[in-house]
Design an enzyme around this catalytic site. Structure first.
Site, short mmCIF file in Angstrom:
data_model
loop_
_atom_site.label_atom_id
_atom_site.label_comp_id
_atom_site.label_asym_id
_atom_site.label_seq_id
_atom_site.Cartn_x
_atom_site.Cartn_y
_atom_site.Cartn_z
N SER A 137 0.87 -1.19 0.00
CA SER A 137 0.00 0.00 0.00
C SER A 137 0.90 1.24 0.00
O SER A 137 2.02 1.18 0.52
CB SER A 137 -0.86 0.01 1.27
N TYR A 150 -1.32 -1.15 10.28
CA TYR A 150 -1.40 -1.40 8.83
C TYR A 150 -0.15 -0.89 8.12
O TYR A 150 0.40 -1.58 7.25
CB TYR A 150 -2.66 -0.71 8.31
N ALA A 152 2.80 -0.51 9.36
CA ALA A 152 3.93 -1.38 9.73
C ALA A 152 3.89 -2.66 8.90
O ALA A 152 4.92 -3.11 8.37
CB ALA A 152 3.88 -1.71 11.22
N ILE A 185 -8.63 2.51 -3.21
CA ILE A 185 -9.34 1.72 -4.20
C ILE A 185 -10.74 1.42 -3.67
O ILE A 185 -10.90 1.09 -2.48
CB ILE A 185 -8.59 0.38 -4.47
P1 NAP Z 1 -11.36 -6.45 0.90
O1 NAP Z 1 -12.39 -6.16 -0.11
O2 NAP Z 1 -11.69 -6.28 2.33
O3 NAP Z 1 -10.82 -7.93 0.65
C1 NAP Z 1 -9.88 -8.51 1.52
C2 NAP Z 1 -9.70 -9.97 1.15
O4 NAP Z 1 -8.75 -10.55 2.05
C3 NAP Z 1 -10.98 -10.77 1.26
O5 NAP Z 1 -11.06 -11.69 0.22
C4 NAP Z 1 -10.80 -11.48 2.60
O6 NAP Z 1 -11.52 -12.69 2.62
C5 NAP Z 1 -9.30 -11.76 2.57
N1 NAP Z 1 -8.76 -12.09 3.88
C6 NAP Z 1 -8.71 -11.30 4.99
N2 NAP Z 1 -8.16 -11.95 6.01
C7 NAP Z 1 -7.85 -13.20 5.56
C8 NAP Z 1 -7.24 -14.34 6.14
N3 NAP Z 1 -6.85 -14.36 7.43
N4 NAP Z 1 -7.06 -15.45 5.39
C9 NAP Z 1 -7.46 -15.46 4.10
N5 NAP Z 1 -8.03 -14.40 3.49
C10 NAP Z 1 -8.23 -13.29 4.21
O7 NAP Z 1 -10.07 -5.53 0.67
P2 NAP Z 1 -9.35 -5.04 -0.67
O8 NAP Z 1 -9.51 -3.58 -0.72
O9 NAP Z 1 -9.74 -5.87 -1.84
O10 NAP Z 1 -7.84 -5.33 -0.25
C11 NAP Z 1 -7.01 -6.28 -0.90
C12 NAP Z 1 -5.57 -5.95 -0.57
O11 NAP Z 1 -5.25 -4.67 -1.08
C13 NAP Z 1 -5.28 -5.88 0.94
O12 NAP Z 1 -4.01 -6.41 1.21
C14 NAP Z 1 -5.28 -4.39 1.21
O13 NAP Z 1 -4.53 -4.05 2.34
C15 NAP Z 1 -4.68 -3.87 -0.08
N6 NAP Z 1 -4.95 -2.46 -0.31
C16 NAP Z 1 -6.22 -2.02 -0.47
C17 NAP Z 1 -6.45 -0.67 -0.69
C18 NAP Z 1 -7.83 -0.10 -0.87
O14 NAP Z 1 -7.94 1.13 -0.94
N7 NAP Z 1 -8.87 -0.91 -0.99
C19 NAP Z 1 -5.36 0.22 -0.73
C20 NAP Z 1 -4.09 -0.27 -0.56
C21 NAP Z 1 -3.88 -1.62 -0.36
P3 NAP Z 1 -12.30 -13.28 3.87
O15 NAP Z 1 -12.65 -12.14 4.79
O16 NAP Z 1 -13.44 -13.93 3.22
O17 NAP Z 1 -11.35 -14.26 4.48
#
Ligand code: NAP
Length: 244
Positions: A137, A150, A152, A185
């Site tokens: 991120s 987060y 960290a 995002i």
């Molecule tokens: P999201 O919609 O909340 O999706 C997160 C995904 O991670 C879900 O499929 C969730 O599935 C899975 N997950 C969480 N804990 C888990 C565990 N212990 N074991 C297996 N799966 C797990 O979030 P997103 O925005 O798509 O984020 C995806 C990645 O992008 C993350 O690493 C996030 O930090 C990064 N990111 C997002 C943004 C943003 O603005 N959205 C910005 C920078 C970085 P379940 O809950 O079903 O297990």
């Protein structure tokens, strides 16, 4: 880009960025092993998508990850790409952040990425090729108030990305490791942010919109393909210019 017969492992593929990456890769003929804790949603997604293989798993469960490895050996014998995308947030200001919320975010985002990569890189070392794409991120680069845990974890992922890019090629293996650093995002992770915050973010972006999961999936596809075969150890921002 043709990823025919490529075996792609994606953590957090039930929704958001991970699901978008899964769809994009399947459109390009890959076979996706889709990991999340939510078996029901994984199965619902499967009914929409050919070559989407649900694999319910908590990435903090090291025994479960060993079983995944056995499943992969028995069914596919190889892995082409690992995408470490699963992540959570538990935001609060430093002085209010509970120790458990710190630990949970580190355990899933950072340690989960370590555990998955430790196991799957055994395939890569044996095959002498492989490709790892970590989702970090911009917060891991720039920091963000309210996100001690987060930031960290995401900074740790950047450190691991560069370390693995060096370490996994010590014997001249063709193993590439890169990270994507998204900005804001539109997914369930950001859906609870207030309109005021989102408007401020948009204002700060040079490209005046929030990011779409597809913006990340497009880069993941490029990094997974041979078109990026000379790119490794890089942290690539996809944030509409928000962080410069
Ligand atoms: P999201 O919609 O909340 O999706 C997160 C995904 O991670 C879900 O499929 C969730 O599935 C899975 N997950 C969480 N804990 C888990 C565990 N212990 N074991 C297996 N799966 C797990 O979030 P997103 O925005 O798509 O984020 C995806 C990645 O992008 C993350 O690493 C996030 O930090 C990064 N990111 C997002 C943004 C943003 O603005 N959205 C910005 C920078 C970085 P379940 O809950 O079903 O297990």
């Amino acid at each position: 880009m043709n990823l025919k017969d490529k075996i792609i492992l994606i953590t957090g593929a039930s929704r958001g960025i991970g699901f978008e990456i899964a769809k994009k890769f399947i459109e390009n003929n890959a076979i996706v092993i889709a990991i999340s804790r939510d078996e029901k949603t994984l199965n619902e997604n499967k009914s929409e998508l050919k070559n989407y293989i649900p694999y319910p798993l908590d990435i903090t469960d090291s025994e479960g990850i060993k079983n995944l490895s056995t499943f992969l050996k028995e069914n596919f014998e190889k892995v082409d790409v690992l995408i470490n995308n699963a992540g959570i947030t538990k935001d609060n200001f430093l002085i209010r952040m509970k120790e458990k919320d710190f630990d949970d975010v580190i355990n899933i985002n950072l340690k989960g990425t370590f555990l998955m990569t430790k196991e799957i890189s055994k395939f890569f070392k044996k095959q002498k090729y492989g490709n790892i794409i970590n989702i970090s991120s911009i917060v891991g680069i720039e920091g963000n108030s309210g996100q001690t845990n987060y930031s960290a974890a995401k900074a740790g992922i950047i450190g691991m990305t560069k370390t693995w890019a060096k370490e996994l090629t010590l014997r001249n293996e063709n193993i590439r490791v890169n990270a994507i650093a998204p900005g804001f995002i539109k997914t369930s992770m950001t859906e609870n942010l207030s309109e005021t915050v989102l408007e401020k973010v948009k204002e700060k972006c040079l490209i005046k919109r929030l990011g779409e999961a597809e913006d990340i999936a497009n880069l993941a596809l490029f990094l997974a393909s041979d078109r990026s075969s000379y790119i490794t150890g890089q942290i690539i921002r996809v944030d509409g210019g928000l962080s410069i």
